[in-house]
Write an enzyme that holds these catalytic residues in place. Structure first.
Site, short mmCIF file in Angstrom:
data_model
loop_
_atom_site.label_atom_id
_atom_site.label_comp_id
_atom_site.label_asym_id
_atom_site.label_seq_id
_atom_site.Cartn_x
_atom_site.Cartn_y
_atom_site.Cartn_z
N GLY A 10 0.83 -1.21 0.00
CA GLY A 10 0.00 0.00 0.00
C GLY A 10 0.86 1.25 0.00
O GLY A 10 0.49 2.27 0.58
N GLY A 13 -0.48 4.96 -0.91
CA GLY A 13 -1.64 5.52 -0.23
C GLY A 13 -1.30 6.65 0.71
O GLY A 13 -0.14 7.07 0.84
N TYR A 14 -2.30 7.14 1.41
CA TYR A 14 -2.16 8.30 2.29
C TYR A 14 -1.12 8.06 3.38
O TYR A 14 -0.27 8.92 3.65
CB TYR A 14 -3.52 8.60 2.93
CG TYR A 14 -3.57 9.88 3.72
CD1 TYR A 14 -3.47 11.11 3.10
CD2 TYR A 14 -3.75 9.86 5.10
CE1 TYR A 14 -3.53 12.29 3.82
CE2 TYR A 14 -3.81 11.03 5.84
CZ TYR A 14 -3.70 12.25 5.20
OH TYR A 14 -3.76 13.41 5.93
N VAL A 15 -1.17 6.89 4.00
CA VAL A 15 -0.18 6.53 5.02
C VAL A 15 1.04 5.88 4.37
O VAL A 15 2.18 6.17 4.72
CB VAL A 15 -0.80 5.59 6.06
CG1 VAL A 15 0.26 5.14 7.08
CG2 VAL A 15 -1.95 6.26 6.79
N GLY A 16 0.78 5.01 3.41
CA GLY A 16 1.85 4.20 2.85
C GLY A 16 2.99 4.99 2.23
O GLY A 16 4.16 4.66 2.39
N ARG A 35 1.42 -3.70 -7.11
CA ARG A 35 0.31 -4.61 -7.42
C ARG A 35 -0.05 -4.53 -8.90
O ARG A 35 -0.17 -3.46 -9.48
CB ARG A 35 -0.89 -4.28 -6.55
CG ARG A 35 -0.61 -4.50 -5.07
CD ARG A 35 -1.72 -3.96 -4.19
NE ARG A 35 -2.98 -4.66 -4.43
CZ ARG A 35 -4.11 -4.32 -3.86
NH1 ARG A 35 -4.17 -3.28 -3.06
NH2 ARG A 35 -5.21 -5.01 -4.11
N LYS A 44 -0.22 6.71 -9.41
CA LYS A 44 0.43 5.76 -8.52
C LYS A 44 1.68 5.16 -9.17
O LYS A 44 2.69 4.97 -8.49
CB LYS A 44 -0.56 4.65 -8.14
CG LYS A 44 -1.66 5.12 -7.21
CD LYS A 44 -2.56 3.98 -6.76
CE LYS A 44 -3.61 4.49 -5.78
NZ LYS A 44 -4.50 3.38 -5.31
N LYS A 138 -10.29 -5.43 11.92
CA LYS A 138 -8.90 -5.35 12.41
C LYS A 138 -8.63 -6.39 13.49
O LYS A 138 -7.51 -6.93 13.57
CB LYS A 138 -8.62 -3.93 12.93
CG LYS A 138 -8.52 -2.90 11.82
CD LYS A 138 -8.22 -1.50 12.34
CE LYS A 138 -8.06 -0.51 11.19
NZ LYS A 138 -7.77 0.87 11.66
N ARG A 142 -5.83 -9.32 13.64
CA ARG A 142 -4.98 -9.55 14.82
C ARG A 142 -5.02 -11.01 15.25
O ARG A 142 -3.98 -11.62 15.55
CB ARG A 142 -5.42 -8.66 15.99
CG ARG A 142 -5.02 -7.21 15.87
CD ARG A 142 -5.22 -6.50 17.20
NE ARG A 142 -4.85 -5.10 17.16
CZ ARG A 142 -4.70 -4.34 18.24
NH1 ARG A 142 -4.90 -4.86 19.44
NH2 ARG A 142 -4.34 -3.06 18.14
#
Length: 310
Positions: A10, A13-16, A35, A44, A138, A142
């Site tokens: 990822g 992306g915004y965080v990636g 990907r 991208k 999530k 986990r």
């Protein structure tokens, strides 16, 4: 000791994209899963090529091709997944089960950081039903990680500045209000510069203190009530805004009038400001606080983050 090789899933992306930059900046051999599904997404692809020029290595793979994920994972020591998990953009959390299977088969990963980066889902079993799906998904991830015995670190990054600070947490815009601001609740939130989230995340990957634990991001100067956040903006602009305090009942009622995809965002605001979900517990043996563990990081204060909106 040599730095771990990191695979970012990822990475555009915004965080990636910030995780990739932080990994490169801290000297880690950095790999990005490219990907096959990107197709003709030129922005991208250009971002990936720019990262390649900066020293990152692009590894082709697909969630529809198990062996390609195994082959990608075998090249690194650490996997960080940053796939989106918010309803108004895209919700791909459970796709990580395929990544867990690949990591389990590869057998070489020293640390896996799944896509979390928000509220600690283990503390949200009593959350509002609207948007609760994200927390449930999530927790499924986990459980899969822990059942497989995969070494891991979970990141609880609380409130991203771009969504909660720049707009003074208003629900109708990502820019600050000009004249009137709605004030929610009385509990303190934790506000983070997204680049700092990435820096702390990368700091944790080789830290034995964070093995199989949760890293909570709670830099002390960024722990504020909603009203205190607004006051920071007023001080910067030398302008007093008209403040309208919204009761919990009125806020819940207002959720009924918005699109279902946005209701999850409303639910987060309710849980943060009216229920205090970010600061209503002490960090115990199962976690650590980032600014204490890594005092060398000079984190961005809220008023500094706000300056870009002037």
């Amino acid at each position: 000791m040599s730095k771990s090789k990191i695979l970012v899933v990822g990475g555009t992306g915004y965080v990636g994209k910030r995780i990739v930059k932080a990994s490169l900046a801290q000297g880690h051999p950095t790999y990005i899963l490219m990907r096959r599904e990107l197709g003709f997404d030129i922005e991208k692809i250009q971002m990936l090529l720019a990262f390649k020029e900066q020293g990152a290595r692009l590894v082709e793979g697909s969630f529809s091709d198990h062996q390609s994920l195994v082959d990608a994972v075998k090249q690194v020591d650490v996997v960080i997944c940053t796939m989106a998990g918010v309803q108004f953009r895209s919700h791909n959390i459970l796709l990580q089960l395929k990544l867990v299977d690949a990591i389990k088969e590869a057998g070489n990963i020293k640390r896996f950081l799944p896509s979390e980066f928000g509220i600690d889902p283990s503390r949200m079993e009593h959350a509002l039903e609207i948007g609760k799906e994200t927390f449930g998904d999530k927790m499924i991830i986990r459980k899969a990680i822990e059942d497989a015995g995969i070494p891991h670190t979970y990141i609880s990054a609380n409130c991203f500045g771009g969504y909660f600070v720049g707009n003074l947490s208003q629900v109708d815009s990502l820019m600050p209000p000009r004249d009137r601001v709605y004030i929610y609740g009385k509990f303190k939130a934790v506000f983070m510069d997204e680049d700092d989230v990435a820096t702390y995340t990368i700091k944790s990957v080789d830290d034995p203190r964070m093995l199989n634990k949760t890293l909570y991001l709670r830099p002390p100067e960024n722990i504020l009530t909603h009203n205190e956040l607004v006051e920071k903006w007023e001080k910067l602009t030398n302008k007093t805004l008209e403040k309208v305090h919204i009761s919990a009942q009125d806020f819940l009622a207002s959720m009924k009038d918005v699109d279902i995809a946005l209701q999850a965002g409303f639910a987060r605001i309710y849980q943060i400001y009216y229920e205090g979900c970010l600061m209503n517990f002490e960090i115990g043996e199962g976690g650590g606080e980032a600014s204490k563990l890594y005092p060398e990081v000079r984190y961005t204060r809220v008023h500094e983050y706000l300056k870009r909106y002037l």
